[in-house]
Design a protein around this motif. Sequence first.
Motif, PDB file in Angstrom:
ATOM      1  N   ALA A   1       0.813  -1.219   0.000  1.00  0.00           N
ATOM      2  CA  ALA A   1       0.000   0.000   0.000  1.00  0.00           C
ATOM      3  C   ALA A   1       0.842   1.263   0.000  1.00  0.00           C
ATOM      4  O   ALA A   1       0.528   2.239  -0.698  1.00  0.00           O
ATOM      5  CB  ALA A   1      -0.936  -0.003   1.208  1.00  0.00           C
ATOM      6  N   GLU A   2       1.942   1.265   0.758  1.00  0.00           N
ATOM      7  CA  GLU A   2       2.732   2.487   0.876  1.00  0.00           C
ATOM      8  C   GLU A   2       3.445   2.854  -0.421  1.00  0.00           C
ATOM      9  O   GLU A   2       3.959   3.970  -0.546  1.00  0.00           O
ATOM     10  CB  GLU A   2       3.712   2.346   2.038  1.00  0.00           C
ATOM     11  N   ARG A   3       3.460   1.949  -1.395  1.00  0.00           N
ATOM     12  CA  ARG A   3       4.032   2.279  -2.694  1.00  0.00           C
ATOM     13  C   ARG A   3       3.188   3.330  -3.417  1.00  0.00           C
ATOM     14  O   ARG A   3       3.642   3.936  -4.386  1.00  0.00           O
ATOM     15  CB  ARG A   3       4.146   1.027  -3.561  1.00  0.00           C
ATOM     16  N   LEU A   4       1.949   3.535  -2.957  1.00  0.00           N
ATOM     17  CA  LEU A   4       1.074   4.514  -3.594  1.00  0.00           C
ATOM     18  C   LEU A   4       1.268   5.929  -3.054  1.00  0.00           C
ATOM     19  O   LEU A   4       0.616   6.865  -3.514  1.00  0.00           O
ATOM     20  CB  LEU A   4      -0.388   4.110  -3.416  1.00  0.00           C
ATOM     21  N   LEU A   5       2.183   6.105  -2.113  1.00  0.00           N
ATOM     22  CA  LEU A   5       2.396   7.429  -1.528  1.00  0.00           C
ATOM     23  C   LEU A   5       2.720   8.510  -2.566  1.00  0.00           C
ATOM     24  O   LEU A   5       2.273   9.655  -2.408  1.00  0.00           O
ATOM     25  CB  LEU A   5       3.503   7.365  -0.469  1.00  0.00           C
TER      26      LEU A   5
ATOM     27  N   ALA B   1      -7.055  14.591   3.100  1.00  0.00           N
ATOM     28  CA  ALA B   1      -6.300  15.542   3.911  1.00  0.00           C
ATOM     29  C   ALA B   1      -4.801  15.417   3.669  1.00  0.00           C
ATOM     30  O   ALA B   1      -4.049  16.397   3.813  1.00  0.00           O
ATOM     31  CB  ALA B   1      -6.612  15.333   5.392  1.00  0.00           C
ATOM     32  N   ARG B   2      -4.361  14.237   3.290  1.00  0.00           N
ATOM     33  CA  ARG B   2      -2.946  13.994   3.000  1.00  0.00           C
ATOM     34  C   ARG B   2      -2.550  14.468   1.607  1.00  0.00           C
ATOM     35  O   ARG B   2      -1.365  14.456   1.264  1.00  0.00           O
ATOM     36  CB  ARG B   2      -2.640  12.510   3.132  1.00  0.00           C
ATOM     37  N   GLY B   3      -3.529  14.804   0.768  1.00  0.00           N
ATOM     38  CA  GLY B   3      -3.213  15.318  -0.548  1.00  0.00           C
ATOM     39  C   GLY B   3      -3.804  14.563  -1.715  1.00  0.00           C
ATOM     40  O   GLY B   3      -3.667  14.997  -2.861  1.00  0.00           O
ATOM     41  N   ALA B   4      -4.431  13.399  -1.463  1.00  0.00           N
ATOM     42  CA  ALA B   4      -5.023  12.630  -2.557  1.00  0.00           C
ATOM     43  C   ALA B   4      -6.107  13.457  -3.242  1.00  0.00           C
ATOM     44  O   ALA B   4      -6.851  14.204  -2.594  1.00  0.00           O
ATOM     45  CB  ALA B   4      -5.611  11.325  -2.019  1.00  0.00           C
TER      46      ALA B   4
END
Length: 297
Positions: free
Chosen positions: A178-182, A219-222
Amino acid sequence: MKDTPDILCIGSVLWDVIGRSASVMRQGSDVPGRITRLPGGVALNIAMTLTRFGLTPALLTAIGRDAEGDELIAACAARGMNTDCVYRSDDLPTDVYMAVEGANGLIAAIADAHSLEAAGAKILRPLSDGRLARTGAPWDGPVALDGNLTLSLLSEIARSPLLAEADLRVAPASPGKAERLLPFVQSGRGTLYVNLEEAGLLCQTRFTGSRDAAAGLLARGASRVLVTDGGADATEGRPDGSLTRTPPQVLVTRVTGAGDTFMAAHIAAERDSAAPDDALAMALDAAASYVSGETAL
């Protein structure tokens, strides 16, 4: 088959080896069941669902030039997918996914996508060499992208001019990736399709429901997210508001591929100009039909 594809599916195309049992399982369980071997991988699962909606997807992936790869290419073509742009490697084997499912859901899974990772940016050559697009004339249609690619390649795609005009739809492949989508969250690029656990990993927290998870990702930017939570509420989140629906309640007979089916059905619904509420409902219905076993593999 059409010469020009309707959508590009970029990511894992491999063999799924799935063991399923009607028994509740735990670590160390040894139970009777069935073992199947079918074409799979996130990009392929999405592509297979898209063909059922009458679309022609093109696959951008890496498949070995071995017997398993030849069989897989033939299986994809027979299912209505364009395989002309697949990168065939002479020295990398065809990838494999293996999972065990019980009556209580997914017990364990291993995704061996090392060949896809090793191929790297080679799978994207058709976007610059004129086969699908070229420098100065980028692909401007829809793209379904999965997180089985390396973090460095996903980061490159998030800012690449080759896909700057594409309608980019992104899925993480699994909670472990999942964190690869950051890069897509940080750049506000594309539409993200994640489950509740994956949303929590991207935000480094735990959410109690899809609506909170969607708000957290925004909120994180998505720029846009769709968050599912199994049989519980699913939410589409945009900067201008959110939309939540409850999926149909069905008897679950399988889980591997459910998220991919949801994503593909949602893309197909929006391509047919469905309203946001209708598109979400259609995607949830398609996923429910899949996990209940009503939709053929």
